[in-house]
Motif scaffolding. Structure first.
Motif, short mmCIF file in Angstrom:
data_model
loop_
_atom_site.label_atom_id
_atom_site.label_comp_id
_atom_site.label_asym_id
_atom_site.label_seq_id
_atom_site.Cartn_x
_atom_site.Cartn_y
_atom_site.Cartn_z
N ASP A 133 0.88 -1.17 -0.20
CA ASP A 133 0.05 -0.05 0.02
C ASP A 133 1.00 1.30 0.11
N ARG A 134 1.97 0.98 0.39
CA ARG A 134 3.15 2.56 0.40
C ARG A 134 3.25 2.79 -1.07
N LEU A 135 2.99 1.69 -2.05
CA LEU A 135 3.16 2.36 -3.57
C LEU A 135 2.21 2.96 -3.87
N SER A 136 0.78 3.17 -3.27
CA SER A 136 -0.43 3.66 -3.56
C SER A 136 -0.57 5.15 -3.23
N ARG A 137 -0.41 6.04 -4.03
CA ARG A 137 -0.68 7.56 -3.31
C ARG A 137 -1.70 7.74 -2.51
N GLU A 138 -3.02 7.15 -2.94
CA GLU A 138 -4.16 7.18 -2.11
C GLU A 138 -4.16 6.32 -0.77
N LYS A 139 -3.55 5.23 -0.66
CA LYS A 139 -3.28 4.60 0.62
C LYS A 139 -2.35 5.12 1.44
N SER A 140 -1.35 5.80 1.00
CA SER A 140 -0.34 6.56 1.77
C SER A 140 -0.87 7.68 2.36
N LYS A 141 -1.82 8.35 1.63
CA LYS A 141 -2.53 9.59 2.21
C LYS A 141 -3.41 9.10 3.23
N GLU A 142 -4.11 8.08 3.08
CA GLU A 142 -4.77 7.40 4.22
C GLU A 142 -4.04 7.16 5.53
N MET A 143 -2.54 6.61 5.10
CA MET A 143 -1.86 6.18 6.51
C MET A 143 -1.72 7.40 7.17
N PHE A 144 -1.34 8.73 6.37
CA PHE A 144 -0.62 9.73 6.85
C PHE A 144 -2.12 10.39 7.81
N VAL A 145 -3.15 10.16 7.48
CA VAL A 145 -4.31 10.64 8.09
C VAL A 145 -4.50 9.72 9.51
N VAL A 146 -4.45 8.39 9.20
CA VAL A 146 -4.72 7.45 10.56
C VAL A 146 -3.72 8.04 11.37
N VAL A 147 -2.39 8.35 11.12
CA VAL A 147 -1.45 8.76 12.03
C VAL A 147 -1.49 10.19 12.67
N MET A 148 -2.07 11.07 11.90
CA MET A 148 -2.46 12.33 12.57
C MET A 148 -3.52 12.23 13.61
N SER A 149 -4.46 11.40 13.00
CA SER A 149 -5.73 11.13 13.96
C SER A 149 -5.23 10.76 15.34
N ARG A 150 -4.26 9.92 15.45
CA ARG A 150 -3.92 9.43 16.96
C ARG A 150 -2.95 10.35 17.44
N PHE A 151 -1.92 10.94 16.73
CA PHE A 151 -0.71 11.56 17.29
C PHE A 151 -0.94 13.17 17.31
#
Length: 146
Positions: free
Chosen positions: A79-97
């Motif tokens: 999923d790291r190779l997907s722009r959209e999935k990478s953006k989703e991971m960014f948002v997940v991290v920010m939602s927690r931290f």
């Protein structure tokens, strides 16, 4: 006792998700993408992969966050190779931290992790801010040209 506290925690978790859903992380993410990979989804630097240069540890942390929320979604290393999935991971991290959606804190976390230092991350924050400002000016210029 823990079971009694769970109903109290669920609304806070929902509020955390709501705050991040309403916040537009795209200008921040776009600036970080420009710095990290210049938009190339296939960029690799050691263990860091994709437009946002995501490590396996970050993928694992995202999955832990999702699991703790009772969310059945999971990310894979591919999923790291997907722009959209990478953006989703960014948002997940920010939602927690970074539930307060602080742009500078987001850049610092992305650069150095949750144990960032101001001194060690300030140059990255400055670059993110500069690119965001330039992109906003370009966007306004294009809107005025139409």
């Amino acid at each position: 006792m823990l079971l009694l506290m769970l109903p109290l925690a669920l609304p806070l978790m929902a509020q955390e998700d709501k705050q991040n859903e309403e916040f537009d992380w795209n200008p921040v993410i776009d600036a970080i993408i420009e710095i990290e990979s210049r938009g190339n989804e296939r960029t690799r630097n050691g263990i860091y992969v994709g437009v946002l240069q995501i490590s396996p540890v970050l993928v694992r942390e995202c999955n832990n966050i999702l699991k703790s929320r009772g969310d059945s979604r999971r990310f894979t290393l591919n999923d790291r190779l997907s722009r959209e999935k990478s953006k989703e991971m960014f948002v997940v991290v920010m939602s927690r931290f970074n539930p307060e959606n602080d742009i500078d804190k987001a850049a610092r976390i992305w650069k150095m992790g949750i144990h960032y230092t101001i001194k060690g991350s300030q140059q990255f924050v400055n670059r993110v801010r500069s690119i965001m400002k330039r992109n906003q000016k370009e966007k306004e210029k294009n809107a005025n040209a139409d």
